[in-house]
Design an enzyme around this catalytic site. Structure first.
Site, PDB file in Angstrom:
ATOM      1  N   HIS A 289       0.833  -1.205   0.000  1.00 52.24           N
ATOM      2  CA  HIS A 289       0.000   0.000   0.000  1.00 52.24           C
ATOM      3  C   HIS A 289       0.868   1.255   0.000  1.00 52.24           C
ATOM      4  CE1 HIS A 289      -2.817  -3.041   1.485  1.00 52.24           C
ATOM      5  NE2 HIS A 289      -3.782  -2.264   1.054  1.00 52.24           N
ATOM      6  N   ASP A 361      -4.371  -5.139  -8.426  1.00 52.13           N
ATOM      7  CA  ASP A 361      -4.675  -4.503  -7.150  1.00 52.13           C
ATOM      8  C   ASP A 361      -4.742  -2.999  -7.430  1.00 52.13           C
ATOM      9  OD1 ASP A 361      -5.183  -4.253  -4.439  1.00 52.13           O
ATOM     10  OD2 ASP A 361      -3.464  -5.455  -3.823  1.00 52.13           O
TER      11      ASP A 361
END
Length: 430
Positions: A289, A361
């Protein structure tokens, strides 16, 4: 007194360098929380810096400081102008060519009204609903919102939007409490039951979840997590990935058994699952992330263990596969798996023969975004990835779509190839 002046000067140069770096990275996803006031705040601080430099700087330090501050102002204004221009260009797009590209994007949102024209014109292929879309709302409100967007598609003669979410159960239950929160899939292993009973429990779990999602209009769930549970504790900077909490098991056979039954349960309710995060994050310490990450596990070991659930579940269900933003240097030392043509075409499409849906993602995660959103977008499409997810910082969709359009115009992307791929693999949603 001299020490005070030296310290003040050092802090001044450090502050100026920080503001210049901020200007260069204006609208970074990590700063999304201050998006509305970001430019005004940055410009205000730079103006204050210019005033301070004019007042306190001496000799050559003054023109250097002023030059850097003015360059930062120009950089920020140019980045803001480019962002606005990209948005305007995308909003002006229309027609079949734009729809071919748009079909590959799944975007998040704050206000569904912002998506209405994009949906009506076919400039997006799907939406991602998450916690911010259900906070303080009822199931009826969310269902009506999704239905309204789908009605626009029907009126325009376009295929339905893919409606995706992240409802794994346990810690990642984005649509709860609208969708009843279920414990993590791994808790099914807590009961000592025979193999058949375990599969039935997982199938019932998936069917229950699938019915709740389908009732809202969701068609694609980013679950199950089939990364194997790592043996080590999470890294100090692992804030969000937390595979140790989300994985089903460290055993590939058990992971496959539970994931397959769960995916089939979802499908019985009309919702497709997604196997994530290929190539498996068990050996990754970094949090993608925020940071670049490399998977150092030998490919031979990955093929023998970590990839088994992806291969076996995908051959016995209609589940998609989500590609993670990790570099598997043994196969591609330069690009993350999510936009590595070599890995997508040679391994997944080639050696495995997998012809189902591949989805990245979120491209606004640091491990992908810091490679350059434009480069990631074009390379993912060129690699044959079907769906590009832009969820957390959905404003970045306009930059990504603009890049895809420019790549087609320059010949870097083949529009006929994108159209053929879309017809083959997105057909099941139409």
């Amino acid at each position: 007194m001299k020490l005070l002046r030296v310290t003040g000067a050092a802090l001044g140069w450090l502050t100026l360098a920080t503001l210049w770096f901020w200007a260069w990275h204006l609208k970074d996803p990590h700063l999304r929380f201050m998006r509305e006031a970001e430019l005004a705040l940055l410009l205000g601080l730079l103006v204050a810096g210019i005033a301070l430099a004019w007042r306190f700087a001496r000799g050559m330090a003054r023109p250097v400081a002023l030059g850097l501050a003015l360059a930062a102002v120009l950089t920020a204004l140019c980045n803001e102008a480019a962002s606005r221009q990209h948005r305007a260009n995308v909003q002006a797009m229309s027609g079949p060519a734009a729809q071919v590209l748009g079909a590959h994007f799944i975007v998040g949102y704050d206000d569904a009204n912002d998506l209405r024209e994009l949906a009506r014109k076919g400039l997006i292929g799907g939406i991602f609903v998450t916690g911010r879309n259900v906070r303080g709302r009822t199931a009826e409100q969310l269902r009506g919102e999704i239905a309204g967007l789908q009605a626009l598609r029907r009126e325009a003669g376009l295929p339905p939007l893919i409606v995706a979410t992240d409802q794994e159960g346990g810690a990642v239950s984005r649509l709860s409490p609208i969708v009843e929160r279920q414990p993590a899939l791994s808790t099914l292993l807590d009961a000592d039951v025979p193999g058949n009973a375990l599969s039935e429990r997982a199938r019932a779990y998936g069917a229950q979840q699938g019915r709740a999602l389908a009732a809202l209009g969701v068609t694609l769930n980013f679950s199950p997590v089939v990364d194997l549970r790592p043996s080590r504790a999470p890294g100090r900077w692992d804030f969000h990935t937390r595979i140790d909490e989300r994985a089903i098991s460290s055993d590939p056979a058990l992971t496959t058994q539970v994931a397959l039954a769960y995916a089939q349960g979802l499908e019985s309710a009309g919702v497709r699952g997604t196997l994530k995060h290929f190539p498996g994050l068990a050996g990754v310490a970094e949090d993608t992330h925020h940071f670049a990450a490399e998977l150092r596990t030998p490919v031979a070991r990955l093929a023998a263990r970590d990839w088994k659930p992806f291969q076996e579940v995908s051959t016995q269900s209609d589940a998609a596969i989500m590609l993670g933003h990790v570099i598997l240097a043994e196969l591609d030392a330069k690009y993350p798996v999510s936009f590595s043509r070599r890995i997508v075409q040679q391994v997944i499409r080639g050696e495995w023969g997998y012809q189902g849906l591949l989805v990245t993602d979120d491209l606004t995660m640091g491990a992908a975004y810091n490679h350059g959103l434009c480069d990631a977008t074009v390379r993912a499409l060129d690699a044959g990835v079907d769906l590009l997810l832009i969820a957390f910082d959905h404003d970045k969709y306009f930059d990504a779509m603009h890049c895809a359009q420019r790549a087609v115009q320059s010949g870097a992307l083949s529009l006929p190839m994108q159209e053929r791929r879309g017809a083959q693999r997105l057909q099941s949603f139409r």
